[in-house]
Design an enzyme around this catalytic site. Structure first.
Site, PDB file in Angstrom:
ATOM      1  N   GLY B   9       0.800  -1.219   0.000  1.00 56.82           N
ATOM      2  CA  GLY B   9       0.000   0.000   0.000  1.00 56.82           C
ATOM      3  C   GLY B   9       0.833   1.269   0.000  1.00 56.82           C
ATOM      4  N   ASN B  10       1.992   1.237   0.668  1.00 61.21           N
ATOM      5  CA  ASN B  10       2.774   2.475   0.771  1.00 61.21           C
ATOM      6  C   ASN B  10       3.332   2.913  -0.578  1.00 61.21           C
ATOM      7  OD1 ASN B  10       4.655   0.258   0.829  1.00 61.21           O
ATOM      8  ND2 ASN B  10       6.223   1.714   1.415  1.00 61.21           N
ATOM      9  N   LYS B 127     -12.037 -10.634   6.574  1.00 58.08           N
ATOM     10  CA  LYS B 127     -11.162  -9.551   6.129  1.00 58.08           C
ATOM     11  C   LYS B 127     -11.882  -8.201   6.261  1.00 58.08           C
ATOM     12  CE  LYS B 127      -7.946  -7.452   3.557  1.00 58.08           C
ATOM     13  NZ  LYS B 127      -6.572  -7.243   4.006  1.00 58.08           N
ATOM     14  N   LYS B 211      -3.059 -10.063  -1.552  1.00 58.11           N
ATOM     15  CA  LYS B 211      -2.185  -9.870  -2.706  1.00 58.11           C
ATOM     16  C   LYS B 211      -0.838 -10.583  -2.554  1.00 58.11           C
ATOM     17  CE  LYS B 211       1.210  -6.427  -1.962  1.00 58.11           C
ATOM     18  NZ  LYS B 211       1.265  -6.583  -0.538  1.00 58.11           N
ATOM     19  N   LYS B 273       2.711 -11.815   4.496  1.00 59.27           N
ATOM     20  CA  LYS B 273       3.944 -11.615   3.732  1.00 59.27           C
ATOM     21  C   LYS B 273       4.934 -12.743   4.032  1.00 59.27           C
ATOM     22  CE  LYS B 273       3.411  -6.601   4.001  1.00 59.27           C
ATOM     23  NZ  LYS B 273       2.299  -6.590   3.049  1.00 59.27           N
TER      24      LYS B 273
END
Lengths: 313, 313
Positions: B9-10, B127, B211, B273
Site C-alpha cells: 500500500g505504501n 477480512k 495480494k 507476507k
C-alpha cells in the site's frame, strides 16, 4: 483475417443503457456468441468497446460520495470501465468458446490513447455525459469548474471534452499477442485519454474519446484486414424516418462521404461510426463494415451490412 | 533474473492510506524510481500490487450512491483498481525509464485469480474492508446480506471473504510478454476473484484475495528467480516492540517458520507476507525477500532485507 470489432453500447448494457452488473453480464454473454463463432471460423480478433452508460454511473458515484471520498477524474473512470467490461468479456467469451470445444487465451489490456492537449475540444467541451440534474445542482458543479448545458425539459447535463485520438499505445504488444493466438480486448471506451508533455512523459487528462474514432486509429496501426463496427442496426440508413428511407449496402467511400456531407447521419450516433469506417478505408484499410452484432460473421465476409472497401480490393 | 515485485500500500497511497488521485500518483511516481533502476540493471520484471484503500473508497461510493446507481460487487471493485493503478504505473514507470534513456513496453493486464467456491472463507468472512460506520447504519447493511463486525470505539466495519488463491489466469500470456521484453503489471489486488463452475465456466465472486498470497501463486507459475515483497519496513522483525526486538536478515525457511508458529507476525500485516515468501521457497523458488521499496535492488541481489533462499541455492 485479422479483424477489429468495435462493440457498441447494446453489446454491453441492457435496454435504455441499463448498466447494472446483471444487465452488463447478460448483454456481454449474448454478444460473445457471434464473437465465438467468428473465432471458431479462424479469424484473429481484437475487440474494442464503448462505455458511455458505465462512465455515467461512475460520475454519479463520484458526485454523490464527494463528501466522503475524493472524486476521481474522467480518465480514471474510463480506466475503471476497461477492467470491469474487460474481465466480464473474458469470462463470457471463454465460456462461449468452451461450449464450442475451443480454448483461446484472451488478454484484456489496460490501454491509453494519446490526445493533443491543444485539441480545440478541451476549450469547447461538447460531449454530454452522465445524468441530468436540476439547474441549481448543475450550477454548483459549474462553480467547481465543470461544464454543464441546459438540455431542455430533462434538465442540465455535464459536457466534457472529446478530443481526437492520435495514437493508441501498446499496439506492438497487442499485435504480438494476436500473432501468438490471443484474442485481445483493448482501448475500451476509446482508451484512457493521456497527453504527452514536451519532455515526452504522459499524464491522464479529463476527457472521453469517441470509441469508433479510436477504433479507426487502432485498426490502422494494427493493420487489420477488416474493421467492423457492431451496433444495434443492420445497416446505415439514408433519408431515415422518411418514405424514401433506404439501407446502404455495398457503397464506395466517395458516395458515403457525400451522404455524410449532406447531413444524413446524426453527430452523436451514426456520424462518428461513418467517419470511423471512412477513415479506415481512406487510410489504406481494405474493408470496413457497420452492421448488427448478430450478423458480424457475414459483415466480416463483406456480404451483409454497410460495407466500404478500398478501390484496391 | 526474472523477478516478481509485490508492491504494498505504501507504494500506492499517501500517509494513512490516503487514496486520492494525487496521493496515488505521487506515491507511484516515487515507487517507480527504484523499479526503473532494477529494469535498467537488466532484470525482467513482473509487478503486482495491493489495493486495500482504493477498494475501500469504491465501497463507500457504492453505498452512498446506491439510491441512484446499482452498487457493483467486490470483484468489480477489484477490477476497477487494477486499471486505475495499472495505467498510473504505466505512465510513471515509462517516465522514470525515459529519464534513464530507456524505453520498454509496459503491459497492464486485467487479471483474474481462481478461488474455490467451497473455500471455508466464504462461510466465515474475516477480512475487514472499507470505512467504519455507526451500529445503526451497519445493521441496515447486515439486513441486506453483508457481514459487519463491531470493531470497538471506531465503530462497525464490513468483513468480507478472503479465500485462498488457487490459480492466476493468463500466466502464459504474462510469460510470453516478459520473454519479449515487456514489463508486466498483473494480478493487482490479488486478482479479480473468480470461481470455476462444474461446467468449466468462470464467474466473478464477492471476495478479496490477499495480494501477497496471490504473489506466491504467480511467482511459482511464472517460475521467477526472485519474489520480492516491497513494503514500508526494511526487515521482518521478531520480538517487535520489546527491548529484544531484532531484524531478520538471511534466514532459513525452517527458522522463519518457527517464528511464525510462535506468533511473531501479525495476522493482518506481516503474517501473510511471511507466509508468501515461505510458500515460494518451500514450493521450489530460489529466493524470496521482504524489504523496503527503496532497497529493492539490494533485496533482489539477496544482500539486504529479510532473505530466504532455497537449500539448493
Amino acid at each position: 483475417m485479422r479483424v477489429l470489432i468495435a462493440l457498441g453500447g447494446n453489446a454491453m448494457t441492457g435496454p435504455g443503457g441499463d448498466a447494472s452488473t446483471e444487465s452488463q453480464q447478460k448483454a456481454i454473454s449474448l454478444a460473445c456468441e457471434p464473437l465465438a463463432d467468428l473465432i471458431v471460423d479462424g479469424h484473429d480478433i481484437v475487440l474494442t468497446h464503448g462505455n458511455g452508460p458505465q462512465v455515467g454511473n461512475l460520475l454519479v458515484k463520484n458526485e454523490m460520495a464527494a463528501s466522503e471520498v475524493p472524486p476521481v477524474p474522467l480518465d480514471w473512470c474510463v480506466a475503471q470501465t476497461q477492467a470491469t467490461i474487460g474481465f466480464t468479456i473474458q469470462n463470457a467469451l471463454s465460456a462461449a468458446l468452451l461450449s464450442r470445444g475451443v480454448h483461446r487465451g484472451i488478454a484484456a489490456l489496460v490501454t491509453r490513447t494519446v490526445v493533443d492537449i491543444d485539441d480545440p475540444a478541451f476549450r469547447r467541451p461538447t460531449k454530454p455525459i452522465g445524468r441530468y440534474l436540476p439547474r441549481e445542482r448543475a450550477q454548483q458543479l459549474i462553480d467547481h469548474g465543470q461544464h454543464w448545458q441546459d438540455r431542455g425539459e430533462r434538465g442540465w447535463r455535464r459536457v466534457v471534452a472529446s478530443p481526437t485520438p492520435i495514437e493508441v499505445l501498446d499496439v506492438a504488444t497487442m499485435s504480438a499477442l494476436v500473432t501468438s493466438g490471443h484474442v485481445v480486448i483493448a482501448a475500451g471506451g476509446g482508451g484512457i485519454p493521456v497527453a504527452r508533455a514536451a519532455d515526452g512523459t504522459l499524464r491522464g487528462v479529463e476527457a472521453v474519446i469517441d470509441k469508433d474514432l479510436t477504433a479507426t486509429v487502432l485498426a490502422r496501426s494494427l493493420a487489420v484486414d477488416v474493421l467492423l463496427i457492431a451496433t444495434d442496426v443492420s445497416h446505415v440508413m439514408v433519408d431515415f424516418g422518411t418514405p424514401q428511407a433506404r439501407a446502404l449496402e455495398q457503397i464506395s467511400a466517395r458516395e458515403l462521404r457525400e451522404h455524410a456531407h449532406a447531413g444524413q447521419f446524426g453527430s452523436g450516433s451514426m456520424g462518428p461510426k461513418v467517419e470511423a469506417i471512412l477513415g479506415f478505408v481512406n487510410g489504406g484499410g481494405q474493408r470496413a463494415v457497420i452492421t448488427s452484432l448478430d450478423r458480424i460473421a457475414d459483415g466480416v465476409s463483406g456480404v451483409y451490412g454497410t460495407v466500404v472497401e478500398s478501390a484496391r480490393a
